[in-house]
Design an enzyme around this catalytic site. Structure first.
Site, PDB file in Angstrom:
ATOM      1  N   ARG A  33       0.817  -1.217   0.000  1.00 43.58           N
ATOM      2  CA  ARG A  33       0.000   0.000   0.000  1.00 43.58           C
ATOM      3  C   ARG A  33       0.852   1.270   0.000  1.00 43.58           C
ATOM      4  O   ARG A  33       0.453   2.291  -0.555  1.00 43.58           O
ATOM      5  CB  ARG A  33      -0.933  -0.001   1.227  1.00 43.58           C
ATOM      6  CG  ARG A  33      -2.034   1.070   1.175  1.00 43.58           C
ATOM      7  CD  ARG A  33      -2.830   1.145   2.456  1.00 43.58           C
ATOM      8  NE  ARG A  33      -4.019   1.994   2.317  1.00 43.58           N
ATOM      9  CZ  ARG A  33      -4.676   2.529   3.327  1.00 43.58           C
ATOM     10  NH1 ARG A  33      -4.266   2.310   4.577  1.00 43.58           N
ATOM     11  NH2 ARG A  33      -5.731   3.296   3.126  1.00 43.58           N
ATOM     12  N   SER A  65      -7.658   7.185  -0.257  1.00 44.27           N
ATOM     13  CA  SER A  65      -7.336   5.760  -0.285  1.00 44.27           C
ATOM     14  C   SER A  65      -8.274   5.115   0.728  1.00 44.27           C
ATOM     15  O   SER A  65      -8.219   5.420   1.922  1.00 44.27           O
ATOM     16  CB  SER A  65      -5.874   5.515   0.104  1.00 44.27           C
ATOM     17  OG  SER A  65      -5.592   4.134   0.121  1.00 44.27           O
ATOM     18  N   SER A  66      -9.160   4.251   0.249  1.00 39.29           N
ATOM     19  CA  SER A  66     -10.238   3.730   1.088  1.00 39.29           C
ATOM     20  C   SER A  66      -9.712   2.854   2.217  1.00 39.29           C
ATOM     21  O   SER A  66      -8.583   2.349   2.181  1.00 39.29           O
ATOM     22  CB  SER A  66     -11.221   2.926   0.238  1.00 39.29           C
ATOM     23  OG  SER A  66     -11.739   3.703  -0.807  1.00 39.29           O
ATOM     24  N   GLN A  67     -10.560   2.663   3.234  1.00 41.28           N
ATOM     25  CA  GLN A  67     -10.202   1.790   4.350  1.00 41.28           C
ATOM     26  C   GLN A  67      -9.979   0.375   3.843  1.00 41.28           C
ATOM     27  O   GLN A  67     -10.843  -0.204   3.179  1.00 41.28           O
ATOM     28  CB  GLN A  67     -11.322   1.801   5.394  1.00 41.28           C
ATOM     29  CG  GLN A  67     -11.007   0.936   6.599  1.00 41.28           C
ATOM     30  CD  GLN A  67     -12.194   0.801   7.548  1.00 41.28           C
ATOM     31  OE1 GLN A  67     -13.283   1.262   7.252  1.00 41.28           O
ATOM     32  NE2 GLN A  67     -11.976   0.137   8.676  1.00 41.28           N
TER      33      GLN A  67
END
Length: 390
Positions: A33, A65-67
């Site tokens: 990530r 940036s999504s969970q």
């Protein structure tokens, strides 16, 4: 960046506790990530948190940036298999596209569309650095999909959508699946849908929260900044006039007990959804720094939020009492009436056996839905909502 391997494994371990599949867990272990968030330290990157990556001129978040946990659950909803063709709406940093590329493998194909040229450029750089230059990036209006790459076995949106775009449905192959964070009058639910006898029906529904889609296909949801010092904001399911909300909050208050005790998940999931689909005046109000909200149900570091009803110069918010029951806290000239109406909503939800997202079923029709169902009308589809025993 050092030490990120252990941090990534810890993050994936937390995500796996949500019950995700081994295939999706392996994708998160394979894709770093931090490559997609190069300006942040690894300790922040590998938390199970959404991270804002872009704001508009007014300071409102427009990309993130999504969970990871929500991403993982949606990927499981999507059910991606090796060799499939996948269309992604909303590229963002490119992280989800890389996860998809890992899942489809070398025989598959991923096309990702985003309306923001800056995000598309950066995502291309991130994907190359992460070893996935094969992802096809398209700068354009995501509501149009990408016809040259159709048909797709899977279509997923990583932005909140107000309606199901006709292009997505047309570009999805027979037997395909669509997963979108679908707006239900201001609240979002991640819905996995497939064709069923001439309409679309949900296979699974999960709570979620995503940045709203931008461009011509954006919905009518509205967020207004009421006070910049505290970042007090009110979110409405559709554009409309509101009155002097600050004046109401600063004035006399009435508190009526609902005589109903709820947990925080019940409030944020079941009750919020019930209000959204039954009450046209429903709203959420939040602040980044304490200043206006007395004792909101959601009070975390850097964020406080309450749900309620707004009407002209009047506002009623749900707040917990010391004994655990919910209080309808009314503000404004008609505060008593509004508080009574809020109490009636909460009691109706309780009498209906406290429906939550679990058990929610959604059918989408291009024509008229069957009679006797709760209906939400969109531009291109009509949603029929019902709750089934879970």
């Amino acid at each position: 960046m050092t030490g990120w391997h252990a941090l990534r494994e810890e993050m994936v371990s937390r995500v796996r506790a949500r019950g995700i599949s081994q295939a999706v867990a392996d994708a998160f272990l394979a894709v770093p990530r931090h490559v997609f968030l190069p300006e942040l330290p690894a300790q922040a990157v590998y938390q199970d948190d959404a991270i804002v990556t872009k704001r508009d001129a007014d300071g409102l978040p427009i990309s993130s940036s999504s969970q990871p946990a929500i991403m993982a659950l949606m990927l499981d909803q999507l059910g991606v298999e090796p060799g499939q063709r996948v269309l992604e709406i909303g590229t963002g940093t490119g992280y989800n596209a890389a996860l998809l590329a890992h899942l489809v493998g070398p025989e598959g194909e991923v096309v990702s569309v985003d309306i923001d040229p800056d995000l598309v450029t950066l995502a291309g750089e991130h994907l190359s650095a992460a070893g996935h230059p094969e992802v096809r990036l398209v700068c354009g209006d995501g509501s149009e999909g990408f016809a040259p790459g159709a048909p797709y076995d899977r279509v997923i949106a990583t932005v909140g959508v107000w309606d199901l775009a006709p292009a997505w449905l047309e570009q999805l192959a027979p037997g395909g699946r669509l997963v979108v964070p679908l707006d239900l009058r201001g609240v979002q639910r991640s819905v996995a849908m497939e064709r069923d006898n001439g309409h679309w029906t949900s296979r699974s529904v999960l709570p979620c929260g995503f940045m709203r889609m931008r461009g011509p296909f954006a919905g009518p949801e509205t967020t207004l900044v009421l006070d910049r010092e505290s970042d007090l904001m009110i979110s409405l399911p559709e554009a409309g006039e509101i009155g002097d909300v600050l004046g109401a909050l600063d004035g006399p208050v009435v508190e009526l007990s609902t005589e109903i005790s709820v947990s925080l998940p019940q409030l944020l999931d079941g009750l919020s959804l019930w209000l959204a689909v039954h009450e046209p005046r429903w709203c959420t109000i939040s602040e980044a720094r304490p200043g206006w909200l007395a004792s909101p149900p959601l009070d975390t570091t850097g964020f406080r939020m309450a749900v309620g009803i707004v009407e002209g110069d009047n506002l009623c918010l749900l707040e917990p009492s010391p004994d655990g029951t919910l209080i309808a806290r009314g503000h404004g000239p008609d505060r008593v009436r509004l508080a009574r109406e809020m109490v009636a909503h909460i009691q109706a939800w309780d009498m209906a056996d406290r429906p939550m997202t679990t058990g929610l079923h959604i059918d989408a029709y291009r024509g008229a839905p069957p009679p006797g169902v709760l209906v939400l009308r969109k531009r291109h589809t009509t949603l029929a909502l019902s709750w089934q025993d879970s």
